[in-house]
Design an enzyme around this catalytic site. Structure first.
Site, short mmCIF file in Angstrom:
data_model
loop_
_atom_site.label_atom_id
_atom_site.label_comp_id
_atom_site.label_asym_id
_atom_site.label_seq_id
_atom_site.Cartn_x
_atom_site.Cartn_y
_atom_site.Cartn_z
N ALA A 50 0.81 -1.23 0.00
CA ALA A 50 0.00 0.00 0.00
C ALA A 50 0.84 1.27 0.00
O ALA A 50 0.44 2.29 -0.58
CB ALA A 50 -0.94 0.00 1.20
N ARG A 87 -4.52 0.53 7.28
CA ARG A 87 -4.49 0.51 8.74
C ARG A 87 -3.76 1.66 9.42
O ARG A 87 -3.68 1.70 10.63
CB ARG A 87 -3.89 -0.82 9.21
N ILE A 121 -4.56 -3.26 -5.39
CA ILE A 121 -5.63 -3.67 -6.30
C ILE A 121 -6.07 -2.50 -7.19
O ILE A 121 -7.15 -2.50 -7.75
CB ILE A 121 -6.84 -4.23 -5.50
N HIS A 180 -3.64 -9.90 -4.91
CA HIS A 180 -4.98 -9.80 -4.31
C HIS A 180 -6.04 -9.40 -5.34
O HIS A 180 -7.12 -8.94 -4.98
CB HIS A 180 -4.97 -8.80 -3.15
N THR A 240 5.60 -1.84 2.18
CA THR A 240 4.76 -2.79 2.90
C THR A 240 5.42 -3.20 4.20
O THR A 240 6.65 -3.31 4.27
CB THR A 240 4.48 -4.06 2.05
N SER A 241 4.61 -3.42 5.23
CA SER A 241 5.14 -3.90 6.52
C SER A 241 5.53 -5.37 6.40
O SER A 241 6.21 -5.90 7.26
CB SER A 241 4.09 -3.72 7.62
N ASN A 271 11.09 0.99 2.94
CA ASN A 271 9.84 1.25 3.65
C ASN A 271 10.08 2.33 4.70
O ASN A 271 11.20 2.49 5.19
CB ASN A 271 9.35 -0.05 4.33
N VAL A 291 9.38 7.01 -2.58
CA VAL A 291 9.31 7.94 -3.72
C VAL A 291 10.66 8.60 -3.95
O VAL A 291 11.15 8.68 -5.08
CB VAL A 291 8.21 9.01 -3.52
#
Length: 229
Positions: free
Chosen positions: A20, A32, A98, A114, A181-182, A205, A223
């Site tokens: 995400a 989250r 997604i 996903h 991502t975690s 991250n 980025v």
């Protein structure tokens, strides 16, 4: 030149594992974090579950169309740089996202782990339906069945085809780069267990992630990192 730049230049088979955090700079919220999609919601997991789709299709449709679609979102430097690298190297992107932004940036070898909001189908007749049509109505004009996006909901399994494609790419890769991502959601976070043991692993991250084997952590804004590659 940082170590990641160097590794990307040397590598022949690259896998990017994206989450995400890659799409947040494009204006798509994560799930989250304190400003994420789930913030202040009482039962978001239920709203995105198979049970909700079956029992309360109207409620599911309203939640998905009001909260999940960002058709005006544009790829950012991470998406575009990965597409540029793919033009020169063997690159596979395996994404939890997604939103279709990797494809929008020009990437061809994308495994949507996903699923994708931009692939929809009628549950009754199986016909593919455009996202544009789905956003107008979840009732299929052809047969009257209920349309759904081809995404993995809570209580649903990851498609075997996505797992097979992911494992094939992971096993061949000499460089794996985890981005945004975690890396805690299974089975996505287990993919690296199947890597070639000679493959180098980098993680880019904003927060530290943990892996049970050696990797290079770049605790940074992805980025900025990709804009400098």
């Amino acid at each position: 030149m940082n170590k990641l730049n160097e590794a990307l230049k040397k590598a022949e088979h690259i896998v990017f594992l994206t989450g995400a955090g890659v799409s947040v700079p494009s204006g798509i919220p994560d799930y989250r974090s304190k400003n994420g999609l789930y913030a202040g919601m009482s039962s978001p997991e239920y709203m995105l579950s198979h049970t909700c789709l079956v029992r309360e299709p109207e409620k599911f449709y309203q939640f998905v169309t009001e909260n999940m679609y960002y058709p005006d979102a544009e790829p950012n430097a991470i998406h575009t740089k990965m597409a540029e690298i793919e033009a020169e190297k063997d690159v596979t992107i395996i994404t939890q996202n997604i939103d279709g932004l990797h494809e929008k940036a020009g990437s061809k070898k994308v495994v949507n782990f996903h699923g994708s909001l931009y692939h929809c189908y009628c549950q009754k007749c199986g016909m593919s339906v455009t996202a544009e049509e789905y956003l107008k109505s979840d009732i299929h004009s052809g047969c009257g069945g209920v349309i759904r996006p081809d995404v993995v909901l809570y209580e649903e399994a990851i498609p075997e085809s996505a797992i097979d494609q992911s494992l094939a790419a992971i096993r061949q890769a000499d460089l794996i780069v985890i981005v945004g991502t975690s890396f805690r959601v299974s089975p996505f976070c287990n993919l690296t267990d199947y890597r070639n043991k000679k493959a180098r692993i980098f993680a880019v991250n904003k927060e530290q992630i943990s892996l049970p084997y050696p990797f290079e952590m770049m605790e940074s804004d992805a980025v900025k990192v990709f804009a400098e590659i």
